[in-house]
Design an enzyme around this catalytic site. Sequence first.
Site: not given
Length: 368
Positions: A41, A68, A71, A318
């Site tokens: 990240c 996050c 990333c 659903c």
Amino acid sequence: MLLERPSDDTLYAALLARDAAYDGLAYVAVRTTGIFCRLTCPARKPKRAHVLFFETPAECLAAGFRPCLRCKPLSTGREPEPAVSALIELLEREPERRWSERDLVKRGYDPSTVRRQFKRRFGISFLELARLRRLGHAAETLTAGTRIIEAQLDAGYESGSGFRAAITRLFGAAPKQLRTRDLLKADWIETPIGPMLAIADRLALHLLEFADRPALPAEIRRLQEQTRSAIAIGRCAPIDQISNELAGYFAGKRTHFETRLALHGTPFQRSVWDRLRALASGQTLSYGALARELGRPAAIRAIAQANGANSIAIVIPCHRIIGADGSLTGYGGGLWRKRWLLRHEQQMHEGEAPDGTDRESPPLCQPA
């Protein structure tokens, strides 16, 4: 030993270095923000004391952490390698071509590298995918009325028995029988919570399920029996449309779907699905409340069965059905996905971003 997870100190060092070699091997969860990320990240790095490491996104979600937005740790759909993009484009231009490793070498590709890249992205090798595309193209020509020998030669098969065996193994019907069947197309759609498989004809969507759902193979077989159709890998207009609509939904910009659906169920099941589609995003309903709304207060078990028989996930929501006490109940795609979808829709309803931050604030692993 090679399969053991590295130590937390090793993983933290990989996080600081954004080491791609560890991407997907473990995920980092940040206590101070409640967010979890890939080790690659680009966000600011948290302190060592503030992080936990988990082996899977499901473990992060179960521990209460949110994905996050930078990333996208739930996504398996990273941008494909240039070789993958180039070869997919060649497959689309020449679906009937009989590819070999020699063809790859002539174009400057290393066959073993290509094999790994395609396995990582699609679960099958390039040559396997090319074979499926070639047979899918042959199935299309057969259903359009092409003579079997012509379809066989176009698919690159010199042996009639080999062609019949390949078609029968893939589509569950011999070439002669295939000429009387309709053809459905199937393709993958990447989402932030895992890849989905979409199956459609040229007019409507028949199936949309998470690719790792255990019941998916049985659903596909049932669909083939209900429609008497063969299924080939490829795209058609409804798959393109639902792919675009899902992108808007996961981006928090769309709360309804307009793709035409082909529903395969009893009149009662369809009445349940129609009511689910009328349920607004951000709202939930219990089995009992739904049974009462349909005038069948004693049909709670039948409601649950209709919910479980739904094969068009998210579009027929659903996941919005919960227990009478407000608890999450079973969901074919996994309870962690159900929790994620409900939270995502609640945040859309409240005008928040999917990670709980304001939509205009950039998501960070750690606050400034």
